[in-house]
Design a protein around this motif. Structure first.
Motif, PDB file in Angstrom:
ATOM      1  N   ALA A  67      54.803  35.927  74.807  1.00 20.04           N
ATOM      2  CA  ALA A  67      53.912  34.808  74.496  1.00 20.04           C
ATOM      3  C   ALA A  67      54.311  34.135  73.184  1.00 20.04           C
ATOM      4  CB  ALA A  67      52.467  35.292  74.413  1.00 20.04           C
ATOM      5  N   ARG A  68      55.006  34.863  72.314  1.00 23.37           N
ATOM      6  CA  ARG A  68      55.348  34.352  70.992  1.00 23.37           C
ATOM      7  C   ARG A  68      56.832  34.063  70.807  1.00 23.37           C
ATOM      8  NH1 ARG A  68      54.031  38.338  67.099  1.00 23.37           N
ATOM      9  NH2 ARG A  68      54.246  36.682  65.564  1.00 23.37           N
ATOM     10  N   GLU A  69      57.660  34.527  71.692  1.00 24.20           N
ATOM     11  CA  GLU A  69      59.123  34.403  71.601  1.00 24.20           C
ATOM     12  C   GLU A  69      59.510  32.922  71.537  1.00 24.20           C
ATOM     13  OE1 GLU A  69      62.886  33.630  73.402  1.00 24.20           O
ATOM     14  OE2 GLU A  69      61.099  33.602  74.655  1.00 24.20           O
ATOM     15  N   ASP A  70      60.433  32.585  70.634  1.00 27.52           N
ATOM     16  CA  ASP A  70      60.681  31.176  70.311  1.00 27.52           C
ATOM     17  C   ASP A  70      61.447  30.363  71.353  1.00 27.52           C
ATOM     18  OD1 ASP A  70      63.176  32.289  69.760  1.00 27.52           O
ATOM     19  OD2 ASP A  70      63.189  31.699  67.656  1.00 27.52           O
ATOM     20  N   SER A  71      62.174  30.966  72.273  1.00 23.28           N
ATOM     21  CA  SER A  71      62.875  30.177  73.296  1.00 23.28           C
ATOM     22  C   SER A  71      61.974  29.871  74.489  1.00 23.28           C
ATOM     23  CB  SER A  71      64.131  30.916  73.783  1.00 23.28           C
ATOM     24  OG  SER A  71      63.778  31.936  74.710  1.00 23.28           O
ATOM     25  N   HIS A  72      60.833  30.540  74.571  1.00 24.18           N
ATOM     26  CA  HIS A  72      59.885  30.395  75.684  1.00 24.18           C
ATOM     27  C   HIS A  72      60.539  30.727  77.022  1.00 24.18           C
ATOM     28  CE1 HIS A  72      57.187  28.790  72.706  1.00 24.18           C
ATOM     29  NE2 HIS A  72      58.117  27.920  72.358  1.00 24.18           N
ATOM     30  N   TYR A  73      61.445  31.681  76.976  1.00 17.94           N
ATOM     31  CA  TYR A  73      62.168  32.138  78.168  1.00 17.94           C
ATOM     32  C   TYR A  73      61.210  32.442  79.317  1.00 17.94           C
ATOM     33  CZ  TYR A  73      64.843  35.369  81.131  1.00 17.94           C
ATOM     34  OH  TYR A  73      65.437  35.995  82.192  1.00 17.94           O
ATOM     35  N   TRP A  74      60.128  33.133  79.033  1.00 20.64           N
ATOM     36  CA  TRP A  74      59.174  33.542  80.062  1.00 20.64           C
ATOM     37  C   TRP A  74      58.184  32.436  80.424  1.00 20.64           C
ATOM     38  CZ3 TRP A  74      59.206  37.911  82.979  1.00 20.64           C
ATOM     39  CH2 TRP A  74      60.083  38.916  82.598  1.00 20.64           C
ATOM     40  N   GLY A  75      58.275  31.285  79.776  1.00 16.71           N
ATOM     41  CA  GLY A  75      57.325  30.209  80.023  1.00 16.71           C
ATOM     42  C   GLY A  75      55.988  30.545  79.385  1.00 16.71           C
ATOM     43  N   SER A  76      54.938  30.050  79.982  1.00 19.78           N
ATOM     44  CA  SER A  76      53.595  30.309  79.466  1.00 19.78           C
ATOM     45  C   SER A  76      53.177  31.725  79.864  1.00 19.78           C
ATOM     46  CB  SER A  76      52.617  29.288  80.046  1.00 19.78           C
ATOM     47  OG  SER A  76      51.321  29.558  79.579  1.00 19.78           O
ATOM     48  N   CYS A  77      52.954  32.560  78.869  1.00 16.14           N
ATOM     49  CA  CYS A  77      52.580  33.953  79.110  1.00 16.14           C
ATOM     50  C   CYS A  77      51.268  34.253  78.408  1.00 16.14           C
ATOM     51  CB  CYS A  77      53.634  34.902  78.535  1.00 16.14           C
ATOM     52  SG  CYS A  77      54.941  35.307  79.651  1.00 16.14           S
TER      53      CYS A  77
END
Length: 178
Positions: free
Chosen positions: A81-91
């Motif tokens: 949810a906090r990772e800066d690339s937003h790899y997982w999208g909205s978490c």
């Protein structure tokens, strides 16, 4: 079978430790990234090791697994949810995502992956607010998928992340603790 009851091997192996990855590990991580079994599991990523090892955001841990002082593999734990690339999208909050691999081919099938995963999951759930751990092997990586299922992860969905078609798995705290 529940993750905390998994027997990794009939042959006893030395205890494993996870330590922080540092810039001193740069050459090792670049070497591991070139190994065919690592490339097959993660073909489209450029980890940018020099940049990533030089920074230490509070939403991520990058770890080296060691046995008897010998580096075996790499583990990354992130707050998706906090990772800066937003790899997982909205978490939603209170999740962790794990990336894990063994560096050298001769260390595959020795129980090291199970030890690494159990230590990583334990680290995730040591944070009381964490409700679940997610992971995303390539959908075509049957060996990894069977491994995660043996550890206790449950299949959620197939999903594309960039160029990679992945199988998303989840392990809830309640499943790990029982």
């Amino acid at each position: 079978m529940r993750g905390n009851h998994l027997i990794s091997s009939l042959v006893p192996i030395s205890p494993m430790q996870l330590r922080a990855a540092t810039l001193a590990d740069l050459d090792l991580l670049r070497h591991w990234d070139e190994q065919p079994h690592v490339l097959a599991a993660d073909p489209n990523d450029d980890w940018g090791w020099a940049y990533e090892l030089a920074r230490n955001p509070d939403w991520r841990e990058q770890l080296i697994a060691e046995v008897d002082g010998r580096s075996i593999g790499f583990v990354q734990i992130i707050d998706p949810a906090r990772e800066d690339s937003h790899y997982w999208g909205s978490c939603p909050p209170n999740l962790r995502a794990i990336d894990l691999w063994i560096g050298e081919k001769e260390n595959l099938g020795q129980g090291y992956g199970t030890q690494m995963m159990r230590l990583a999951i334990g680290r995730c759930f040591a944070v009381r607010s964490v409700q679940a751990v997610i992971i995303d092997p390539l959908a075509s990586n049957d060996r990894a998928r069977r491994f995660y299922e043996r550890v206790g992860f449950r299949f959620v969905e197939c999903r594309n992340f960039g160029q990679d078609h992945c199988a998303v798995y989840r392990l809830d705290r309640a499943e790990w603790q029982t």
